[in-house]
Structures are given as structure tokens and as C-alpha cells.
Design a protein around this motif. Structure first.
Motif, PDB file in Angstrom:
ATOM      1  N   VAL A   3       0.840  -1.197   0.000  1.00 51.42           N
ATOM      2  CA  VAL A   3       0.000   0.000   0.000  1.00 51.42           C
ATOM      3  C   VAL A   3       0.875   1.247   0.000  1.00 51.42           C
ATOM      4  CG1 VAL A   3      -1.774  -1.223   1.327  1.00 51.42           C
ATOM      5  CG2 VAL A   3      -0.189   0.300   2.513  1.00 51.42           C
ATOM      6  N   ASP A   5       0.109   4.777   1.689  1.00 49.70           N
ATOM      7  CA  ASP A   5      -0.874   5.341   2.609  1.00 49.70           C
ATOM      8  C   ASP A   5      -0.821   6.869   2.533  1.00 49.70           C
ATOM      9  OD1 ASP A   5      -2.546   6.073   4.664  1.00 49.70           O
ATOM     10  OD2 ASP A   5      -1.738   4.630   6.105  1.00 49.70           O
ATOM     11  N   ILE A  51       1.501  -5.404   6.744  1.00 47.83           N
ATOM     12  CA  ILE A  51       1.174  -4.627   5.548  1.00 47.83           C
ATOM     13  C   ILE A  51       2.477  -4.008   5.041  1.00 47.83           C
ATOM     14  CG2 ILE A  51      -0.155  -2.708   4.595  1.00 47.83           C
ATOM     15  CD1 ILE A  51      -1.926  -4.969   5.567  1.00 47.83           C
ATOM     16  N   SER A 218     -11.424   6.859   3.324  1.00 51.91           N
ATOM     17  CA  SER A 218     -10.806   6.757   4.648  1.00 51.91           C
ATOM     18  C   SER A 218     -11.709   7.388   5.694  1.00 51.91           C
ATOM     19  CB  SER A 218      -9.452   7.481   4.648  1.00 51.91           C
ATOM     20  OG  SER A 218      -9.624   8.870   4.396  1.00 51.91           O
ATOM     21  N   PHE A 250      -7.352   4.560  -1.182  1.00 52.25           N
ATOM     22  CA  PHE A 250      -7.543   4.148   0.196  1.00 52.25           C
ATOM     23  C   PHE A 250      -6.487   4.793   1.089  1.00 52.25           C
ATOM     24  CE2 PHE A 250      -9.567   0.344  -1.843  1.00 52.25           C
ATOM     25  CZ  PHE A 250     -10.825   0.526  -1.289  1.00 52.25           C
ATOM     26  N   SER A 252      -5.402   5.304   5.646  1.00 50.24           N
ATOM     27  CA  SER A 252      -5.657   4.720   6.973  1.00 50.24           C
ATOM     28  C   SER A 252      -6.197   5.706   8.006  1.00 50.24           C
ATOM     29  CB  SER A 252      -4.372   4.118   7.526  1.00 50.24           C
ATOM     30  OG  SER A 252      -3.462   5.126   7.948  1.00 50.24           O
ATOM     31  N   TYR A 263      -4.378  -1.507  12.085  1.00 46.18           N
ATOM     32  CA  TYR A 263      -3.981  -1.081  10.735  1.00 46.18           C
ATOM     33  C   TYR A 263      -4.238  -2.193   9.727  1.00 46.18           C
ATOM     34  CZ  TYR A 263      -1.004   1.568   7.442  1.00 46.18           C
ATOM     35  OH  TYR A 263      -0.518   2.290   6.380  1.00 46.18           O
ATOM     36  N   TRP A 267      -6.919  -2.253   6.349  1.00 43.17           N
ATOM     37  CA  TRP A 267      -6.510  -2.462   4.957  1.00 43.17           C
ATOM     38  C   TRP A 267      -7.064  -3.767   4.393  1.00 43.17           C
ATOM     39  CZ3 TRP A 267      -4.666   1.150   1.821  1.00 43.17           C
ATOM     40  CH2 TRP A 267      -4.106   2.291   2.391  1.00 43.17           C
ATOM     41  N   TYR A 270     -10.648  -3.132   3.380  1.00 42.12           N
ATOM     42  CA  TYR A 270     -10.724  -2.482   2.072  1.00 42.12           C
ATOM     43  C   TYR A 270     -10.489  -3.494   0.955  1.00 42.12           C
ATOM     44  CZ  TYR A 270     -10.360   2.092   4.451  1.00 42.12           C
ATOM     45  OH  TYR A 270     -10.572   3.200   5.235  1.00 42.12           O
ATOM     46  N   PHE A 286      -4.927   1.236  -4.223  1.00 42.89           N
ATOM     47  CA  PHE A 286      -4.057   1.002  -3.080  1.00 42.89           C
ATOM     48  C   PHE A 286      -2.700   1.680  -3.191  1.00 42.89           C
ATOM     49  CE2 PHE A 286      -7.151  -2.376  -2.520  1.00 42.89           C
ATOM     50  CZ  PHE A 286      -7.312  -2.419  -1.151  1.00 42.89           C
TER      51      PHE A 286
END
Length: 296
Positions: A3, A5, A51, A218, A250, A252, A263, A267, A270, A286
């Protein structure tokens, strides 16, 4: 899962001043008293275990309004040092209504990782939800200083409520060469009546009609403290359907949304919700959209 973020917050209470954490309160967002501790890059990466976080965008953490540039200076120092590039993008705080806004924007723009500006605009008749108590978008000096964003090559993170979206869409049309990013899927706050849903849906469509507006998927936990995949699903899919997979990303909202889940859980939720989209669309949602829109 890999991802990028595009919406996290860091703070160091030992070295910096954040008024909202000096005397934290309980609000609709949650109990800020639980956030009154340092939250550093190492904490974020620890929370992200499981992640693969490739890049990060830091959004202003309501740092001391008397010295907003100090937050950017601190973050750039992290990126240049132990962060090894992270946060890759910085969305700095600025009060565009203030007389010194041009100087603040210029100072922010001098840092290599600065990509955008955020000023929270949320106004609501209910004091529980009202952030700022004034309609900045209607103030001549605010609008005059907003026009400077293009000069400094920065985007604008648009945090507002559905009742303000039509006004914001007009602003986006007037500044078609400035990138807008709607925070937290438009913060759908009035959920207890059909007209609240209608205001969110129609407001989001008005914003999405502007090609220079994107959206972060988000912040749902702020309004849904006991969220599940199924409770998030309709809002996630409606947001993506409105903006398209090419203008949605997306994010967080950590550590704020961390009050109500991990976290990895967020994710993975999603990922489950958009499990049937194509591989290229997943990459966009992502990773790639955040990289492109924030130029990181």
C-alpha cells in the motif's frame, strides 16, 4: 499487501505543541485522551506489521497554529534521516485567512517533500460536529490566499461536510489548475435521515464532476466505531463509484482510526470490499493514485 498510505499523522509531544492534545477531549471522533502520547514513524510502521507500506503522506496533525512551518521542518528532517524518504509527501497546515498566509505557504513550499496544504473547513449547526465555527470559503481574504496555491505548486486537502460540498465544487471549478483531494470520503455525518444520505451523495457527485478533485476512501471509523466489513462496504463502494477507480485512493487515517481497529484489519477490510475489481484497479486504489496525485 502493498500500500501507499496517503493519510497518516505523527506527533512528538516532547518537542512540539499540539493544542488539541494538550487538553484532549472526547468527541464524535473518539476519546482523544487515548492519543495523548508520542506517535512517531516507528510507531506507525510497528502498527503496520503485516502490511507492506511503500510510501506515506503525512497530513497536518493540527500542530501549533502559531508556528505551522515547524511541523513541516520536523517531518522533512525525519524523511531526510531515519525515515529514509518517509514521509514521502507532506500536506502542511496553513490558515489561509491570516495576513501572513503568503509567507507561510512560501516557507512550507521550500521543503522538498511538501506536496499540499490542508485547512480544516468543517462547519456544522450541531456543536458536536462543528470544527471551526466559520465559513472560510466565503471570506475574501481566504479566497485571495487560496489562489496562491498554484504559484507554490501545492494541492489542497479538502476536509468538509456534505452541506459544504456544492460551495467547494464551485471553488474547484474556479481553480481548475489546482488539485483538490477530498478527505475521509466527504465525512458523511448526518446519517439518521434520508436527506443526510442525499446531501452526501449529491455533494460527492458535484465534487466528482470537477476533474481536478480526487478522494480519499478513509476515516469511516470516526463515524462508525464498531465498524465491520459490511458496515463499511456501501460507503466505500459508493465513493469509488462516484469518483471512479482513477480518482479514489484508500488511506488509513492512523492513528486516529486506530482507536477502533488495527492497521492490518482496516486495509484487509478495504481489500475484501473491492475483491472483485481488476488487478490494475486495485493497484490504482491502493498505490498508484496516491503516488500520482501526491507526486511521490
Amino acid at each position: 499487501m502493498q500500500v501507499v498510505d496517503p493519510h497518516i499523522h505523527l506527533w512528538n509531544l516532547k518537542t512540539h505543541h499540539y493544542p488539541w492534545l494538550a487538553n484532549p477531549q472526547t468527541s464524535f471522533v473518539g476519546d482523544a485522551r487515548e492519543l495523548k502520547h508520542d506517535y512517531l514513524l516507528s510507531d506507525l510502521l510497528r502498527d503496520a506489521e503485516g502490511i507492506d507500506v511503500l510510501k506515506l503522506v503525512h497530513v497536518d496533525a493540527n500542530h501549533d497554529p502559531a508556528d505551522p512551518v515547524e511541523e513541516t521542518r520536523w517531518l522533512q528532517g525525519i524523511a531526510d534521516g531515519e525515515g529514509r524518504g518517509m514521509p514521502n509527501g507532506i500536506v502542511a497546515g496553513a490558515d489561509l485567512s491570516s495576513d501572513n498566509a503568503p509567507q507561510v505557504l512560501e516557507a512550507h513550499a521550500a521543503f522538498a517533500n511538501t506536496r499540499g496544504i490542508r485547512q480544516i473547513l468543517n462547519v456544522h449547526d450541531n456543536p458536536l460536529y462543528d470544527y471551526v465555527g466559520r465559513h472560510y470559503m466565503r471570506e475574501p481574504q481566504w479566497r485571495k490566499h487560496f489562489a496562491l496555491l498554484k504559484r507554490f505548486d501545492v494541492s489542497f486537502d479538502l476536509q468538509l461536510y456534505p452541506s459544504q460540498m456544492e460551495e467547494a465544487a464551485q471553488l474547484a471549478r474556479e481553480h481548475a489548475d489546482t488539485q483538490f483531494i477530498v478527505n475521509h470520503a466527504g465525512m458523511f455525518v448526518d446519517r439518521n435521515a434520508p436527506q443526510g444520505y442525499r446531501a452526501w451523495r449529491e455533494g460527492m457527485r458535484a465534487l466528482a464532476a470537477c476533474p481536478n478533485v480526487a478522494v480519499k476512501v478513509s476515516g469511516f471509523a470516526m463515524f462508525d466505531h464498531e465498524w465491520t466489513v459490511e458496515s463499511l462496504r456501501p460507503y466505500v463502494l459508493e465513493t469509488i463509484d462516484t469518483f471512479g477507480c482513477e480518482r479514489a485512493m484508500f488511506a488509513s487515517n492512523f492513528p486516529v482510526d486506530g482507536l477502533f481497529g488495527t492497521y492490518a484489519a482496516l486495509w484487509n477490510a478495504y481489500a475484501q470490499i473491492v475483491g472483485d475489481v481488476s488487478a490494475s484497479e486495485k493497484d490504482a486504489l491502493f498505490m498508484r493514485n496516491a503516488e500520482r496525485i501526491y507526486r511521490i
